[in-house]
Design a protein around this motif. Structure first.
Motif, PDB file in Angstrom:
ATOM      1  N   ARG A 199      15.669   5.388  -6.995  1.00 43.46           N
ATOM      2  CA  ARG A 199      17.000   5.250  -7.444  1.00 43.46           C
ATOM      3  C   ARG A 199      17.617   6.340  -8.364  1.00 43.46           C
ATOM      4  NH1 ARG A 199      15.927   1.044 -10.197  1.00 43.46           N
ATOM      5  NH2 ARG A 199      16.355   1.596 -12.481  1.00 43.46           N
ATOM      6  N   LEU A 200      16.748   6.708  -9.563  1.00 46.04           N
ATOM      7  CA  LEU A 200      16.844   7.812 -10.397  1.00 46.04           C
ATOM      8  C   LEU A 200      16.525   9.158  -9.894  1.00 46.04           C
ATOM      9  CD1 LEU A 200      15.283   6.003 -13.635  1.00 46.04           C
ATOM     10  CD2 LEU A 200      17.619   5.998 -12.747  1.00 46.04           C
ATOM     11  N   GLN A 201      16.156   9.601  -8.724  1.00 44.18           N
ATOM     12  CA  GLN A 201      15.871  10.787  -8.076  1.00 44.18           C
ATOM     13  C   GLN A 201      15.013  11.504  -8.826  1.00 44.18           C
ATOM     14  OE1 GLN A 201      19.590  12.697  -7.222  1.00 44.18           O
ATOM     15  NE2 GLN A 201      20.605  11.104  -7.132  1.00 44.18           N
ATOM     16  N   LEU A 202      13.698  10.719  -9.108  1.00 41.29           N
ATOM     17  CA  LEU A 202      12.735  11.514  -9.882  1.00 41.29           C
ATOM     18  C   LEU A 202      11.046  11.243  -9.079  1.00 41.29           C
ATOM     19  CD1 LEU A 202      13.465  10.000 -13.621  1.00 41.29           C
ATOM     20  CD2 LEU A 202      13.706  12.449 -12.501  1.00 41.29           C
ATOM     21  N   GLN A 203      10.259  11.747  -9.530  1.00 41.36           N
ATOM     22  CA  GLN A 203       9.132  11.985  -8.897  1.00 41.36           C
ATOM     23  C   GLN A 203       8.175  10.400  -9.168  1.00 41.36           C
ATOM     24  OE1 GLN A 203       6.402  15.021  -9.723  1.00 41.36           O
ATOM     25  NE2 GLN A 203       4.806  13.987  -9.005  1.00 41.36           N
ATOM     26  N   GLU A 204       7.752   9.822  -8.198  1.00 46.01           N
ATOM     27  CA  GLU A 204       6.988   8.444  -8.567  1.00 46.01           C
ATOM     28  C   GLU A 204       5.807   8.707  -9.434  1.00 46.01           C
ATOM     29  OE1 GLU A 204       4.616   5.239  -6.003  1.00 46.01           O
ATOM     30  OE2 GLU A 204       5.685   6.623  -5.005  1.00 46.01           O
ATOM     31  N   GLY A 205       5.441   7.961 -10.333  1.00 45.73           N
ATOM     32  CA  GLY A 205       4.188   8.315 -11.196  1.00 45.73           C
ATOM     33  C   GLY A 205       4.567   8.863 -12.480  1.00 45.73           C
ATOM     34  N   LEU A 206       5.870   9.263 -12.695  1.00 47.42           N
ATOM     35  CA  LEU A 206       6.040   9.814 -13.932  1.00 47.42           C
ATOM     36  C   LEU A 206       5.588   8.873 -15.229  1.00 47.42           C
ATOM     37  CD1 LEU A 206       9.307  12.096 -13.410  1.00 47.42           C
ATOM     38  CD2 LEU A 206       6.986  12.942 -13.614  1.00 47.42           C
ATOM     39  N   GLU A 207       5.006   9.450 -16.337  1.00 44.20           N
ATOM     40  CA  GLU A 207       4.726   8.520 -17.406  1.00 44.20           C
ATOM     41  C   GLU A 207       5.949   8.889 -18.426  1.00 44.20           C
ATOM     42  OE1 GLU A 207       0.977  10.456 -18.547  1.00 44.20           O
ATOM     43  OE2 GLU A 207       0.096   8.395 -17.470  1.00 44.20           O
ATOM     44  N   MET A 208       6.596   7.512 -18.727  1.00 40.74           N
ATOM     45  CA  MET A 208       7.908   7.760 -19.522  1.00 40.74           C
ATOM     46  C   MET A 208       7.910   6.417 -20.556  1.00 40.74           C
ATOM     47  SD  MET A 208      10.663   8.645 -16.598  1.00 40.74           S
ATOM     48  CE  MET A 208      11.049   9.832 -17.796  1.00 40.74           C
ATOM     49  N   ILE A 209       8.492   7.178 -22.055  1.00 42.07           N
ATOM     50  CA  ILE A 209       8.735   6.100 -22.915  1.00 42.07           C
ATOM     51  C   ILE A 209      10.314   5.562 -22.608  1.00 42.07           C
ATOM     52  CG2 ILE A 209       9.295   5.757 -25.266  1.00 42.07           C
ATOM     53  CD1 ILE A 209       6.261   6.566 -24.535  1.00 42.07           C
ATOM     54  N   LYS A 210      10.183   4.093 -22.674  1.00 37.23           N
ATOM     55  CA  LYS A 210      11.417   3.510 -22.091  1.00 37.23           C
ATOM     56  C   LYS A 210      11.944   2.419 -23.331  1.00 37.23           C
ATOM     57  CE  LYS A 210      12.510  -0.261 -18.496  1.00 37.23           C
ATOM     58  NZ  LYS A 210      11.891  -1.143 -17.613  1.00 37.23           N
ATOM     59  N   THR A 211      13.233   2.832 -23.439  1.00 40.92           N
ATOM     60  CA  THR A 211      13.783   1.914 -24.385  1.00 40.92           C
ATOM     61  C   THR A 211      15.065   1.059 -23.505  1.00 40.92           C
ATOM     62  OG1 THR A 211      15.540   3.566 -25.152  1.00 40.92           O
ATOM     63  CG2 THR A 211      13.533   3.644 -26.337  1.00 40.92           C
ATOM     64  N   GLU A 212      15.276  -0.173 -23.727  1.00 46.88           N
ATOM     65  CA  GLU A 212      16.197  -1.000 -23.231  1.00 46.88           C
ATOM     66  C   GLU A 212      16.844  -1.376 -24.381  1.00 46.88           C
ATOM     67  OE1 GLU A 212      14.526  -3.657 -19.849  1.00 46.88           O
ATOM     68  OE2 GLU A 212      12.876  -3.081 -21.007  1.00 46.88           O
ATOM     69  N   ARG A 213      18.310  -1.206 -24.299  1.00 41.70           N
ATOM     70  CA  ARG A 213      19.054  -1.384 -25.574  1.00 41.70           C
ATOM     71  C   ARG A 213      20.355  -2.275 -24.985  1.00 41.70           C
ATOM     72  NH1 ARG A 213      20.515   4.075 -28.371  1.00 41.70           N
ATOM     73  NH2 ARG A 213      20.231   5.054 -26.618  1.00 41.70           N
ATOM     74  N   LEU A 214      20.880  -3.200 -25.848  1.00 41.41           N
ATOM     75  CA  LEU A 214      21.754  -4.099 -25.704  1.00 41.41           C
ATOM     76  C   LEU A 214      22.841  -3.581 -26.920  1.00 41.41           C
ATOM     77  CD1 LEU A 214      23.519  -6.212 -24.142  1.00 41.41           C
ATOM     78  CD2 LEU A 214      22.454  -7.878 -25.506  1.00 41.41           C
ATOM     79  N   SER A 215      24.082  -3.047 -26.555  1.00 37.13           N
ATOM     80  CA  SER A 215      24.887  -2.603 -27.642  1.00 37.13           C
ATOM     81  C   SER A 215      26.175  -3.552 -27.906  1.00 37.13           C
ATOM     82  CB  SER A 215      25.382  -1.319 -27.174  1.00 37.13           C
ATOM     83  OG  SER A 215      24.411  -0.233 -27.014  1.00 37.13           O
ATOM     84  N   PHE A 216      26.394  -3.991 -29.007  1.00 38.21           N
ATOM     85  CA  PHE A 216      27.495  -4.644 -29.465  1.00 38.21           C
ATOM     86  C   PHE A 216      28.805  -3.949 -30.030  1.00 38.21           C
ATOM     87  CE2 PHE A 216      23.520  -6.960 -29.263  1.00 38.21           C
ATOM     88  CZ  PHE A 216      24.148  -8.419 -28.801  1.00 38.21           C
ATOM     89  N   ASP A 217      29.971  -4.522 -29.981  1.00 36.24           N
ATOM     90  CA  ASP A 217      31.159  -3.591 -30.546  1.00 36.24           C
ATOM     91  C   ASP A 217      31.371  -4.548 -32.065  1.00 36.24           C
ATOM     92  OD1 ASP A 217      32.390  -6.136 -29.876  1.00 36.24           O
ATOM     93  OD2 ASP A 217      33.782  -5.177 -28.576  1.00 36.24           O
ATOM     94  N   ILE A 218      32.399  -3.964 -32.696  1.00 32.56           N
ATOM     95  CA  ILE A 218      32.639  -4.680 -33.969  1.00 32.56           C
ATOM     96  C   ILE A 218      33.101  -6.298 -33.836  1.00 32.56           C
ATOM     97  CG2 ILE A 218      34.455  -4.757 -35.794  1.00 32.56           C
ATOM     98  CD1 ILE A 218      34.454  -1.731 -35.406  1.00 32.56           C
ATOM     99  N   GLY A 219      33.607  -6.879 -32.701  1.00 28.97           N
ATOM    100  CA  GLY A 219      33.567  -8.140 -32.629  1.00 28.97           C
ATOM    101  C   GLY A 219      32.454  -8.869 -32.005  1.00 28.97           C
ATOM    102  N   ARG A 220      31.245  -8.302 -32.159  1.00 30.69           N
ATOM    103  CA  ARG A 220      29.999  -8.864 -31.864  1.00 30.69           C
ATOM    104  C   ARG A 220      29.815  -9.156 -30.333  1.00 30.69           C
ATOM    105  NH1 ARG A 220      26.665  -7.182 -35.571  1.00 30.69           N
ATOM    106  NH2 ARG A 220      26.769  -8.165 -37.536  1.00 30.69           N
ATOM    107  N   GLN A 221      30.660  -8.562 -29.587  1.00 28.35           N
ATOM    108  CA  GLN A 221      30.463  -8.745 -27.992  1.00 28.35           C
ATOM    109  C   GLN A 221      29.603  -7.727 -27.498  1.00 28.35           C
ATOM    110  OE1 GLN A 221      34.276  -7.894 -25.984  1.00 28.35           O
ATOM    111  NE2 GLN A 221      33.461  -8.507 -23.800  1.00 28.35           N
ATOM    112  N   PRO A 222      28.747  -8.057 -26.480  1.00 31.97           N
ATOM    113  CA  PRO A 222      27.755  -7.084 -25.851  1.00 31.97           C
ATOM    114  C   PRO A 222      28.818  -6.216 -24.851  1.00 31.97           C
ATOM    115  CG  PRO A 222      27.270  -9.584 -24.969  1.00 31.97           C
ATOM    116  CD  PRO A 222      28.334  -9.545 -26.183  1.00 31.97           C
ATOM    117  N   VAL A 223      28.383  -5.008 -24.998  1.00 29.14           N
ATOM    118  CA  VAL A 223      29.458  -4.149 -24.025  1.00 29.14           C
ATOM    119  C   VAL A 223      28.547  -3.259 -23.086  1.00 29.14           C
ATOM    120  CG1 VAL A 223      31.502  -4.457 -25.552  1.00 29.14           C
ATOM    121  CG2 VAL A 223      29.800  -2.425 -25.752  1.00 29.14           C
TER     122      VAL A 223
END
Length: 257
Positions: free
Chosen positions: A213-237
């Motif tokens: 899916r990411l057009q990368l080599q299988e098996g690469l060792e990666m640091i992964k962050t998953e982030r949910l971002s909110f706007d000023i109204g506290r809505q996840p965007v």
């Protein structure tokens, strides 16, 4: 603010503390775009006069808004509704750096920006019904490592389509500037200001499906962050997944806004 000197009556019916009422009025004016990202706030004296409260009440309300990342104070200049427009590439949500703590990504390659059915976890995080359509953007970043340029990071963003109307690969390539971060781009082009995130970090060895899916080599060792971002109204965007090569990536928790 349309008229910072116009009297606003508070505290007669509402039983909430006065500083909370002042804070909520300001938040509502930001949500309604009477105050926009980058706008200068009235002075404490002007707000004291407008709301008919003490300076201490105004300062407490403004302090909570600053702690929440809604406003920012600039020494000797004033207080402003938070904006990324003059922040340059780096901002307080720039989690990844190289091992020396410097910003990454001298060259950026856009793989896609297109509608897609949200994965269940993304739909749930964004408070959408399952199988909802979101915008899916994928970019690769390249930068210097040991004196030569190489691939260092890939990021995926899942965005609410209603807030980013018209965004596709062509629009992105035309309007994204060399000194932009994604959040500066979101702010300038769509009026979406990120001011809060939830984040988790893990180690990942890319499986075959993700690598394809990411057009990368299988098996690469990666640091992964998953982030949910909110706007000023506290809505996840935005739900964003960043993957950085494990041998040259540092995650900076101390800079989360």
């Amino acid at each position: 603010m349309e008229n910072p000197h116009k009297k606003t009556t508070i505290g007669i019916v509402n039983r909430a503390p006065l500083y909370q009422q002042v804070k909520e009025i300001i938040l509502n004016e930001i949500r309604e775009e009477k105050l926009k990202g980058g706008d200068r706030m009235p002075t404490e004296a002007e707000m004291k006069e407008r709301f008919g409260v003490s300076i201490g009440t105004v300062r407490r309300a403004m302090g909570e808004l600053e702690d929440a990342g809604v406003i920012e104070r600039k020494e000797g200049v004033g207080t402003f509704v938070r904006s990324f427009r003059n922040a340059g590439f780096a901002n307080s949500f720039q989690l990844f750096s190289d091992l020396s703590g410097r910003p990454r990504g001298n060259r950026k390659e856009v793989l896609l920006v297109k509608p897609t059915v949200a994965p269940d976890a993304v739909a749930e995080a964004l408070r959408l019904p399952l199988k909802s359509v979101v915008l899916h953007a994928v970019r690769k970043l390249y930068g210097p490592v040991d004196g030569s340029e190489r691939f260092i990071t890939v990021d995926e963003s899942f965005l609410l389509p209603d807030l980013f109307e018209g965004l596709d690969e062509h629009y992105f390539l035309k309007h994204f500037r060399p000194d932009d971060s994604l959040y500066k781009f979101f702010d300038r082009e769509f009026g979406v200001v990120i001011n809060r995130q939830k984040c988790r970090v893990s180690y990942e060895r890319l499986d075959a499906e993700t690598a394809e899916r990411l057009q990368l080599q299988e098996g690469l060792e990666m640091i992964k962050t998953e982030r949910l971002s909110f706007d000023i109204g506290r809505q996840p965007v935005e739900y964003r997944i960043n993957r950085g090569m494990a041998d040259c990536t540092q995650v900076n928790f101390e800079v989360i806004g």
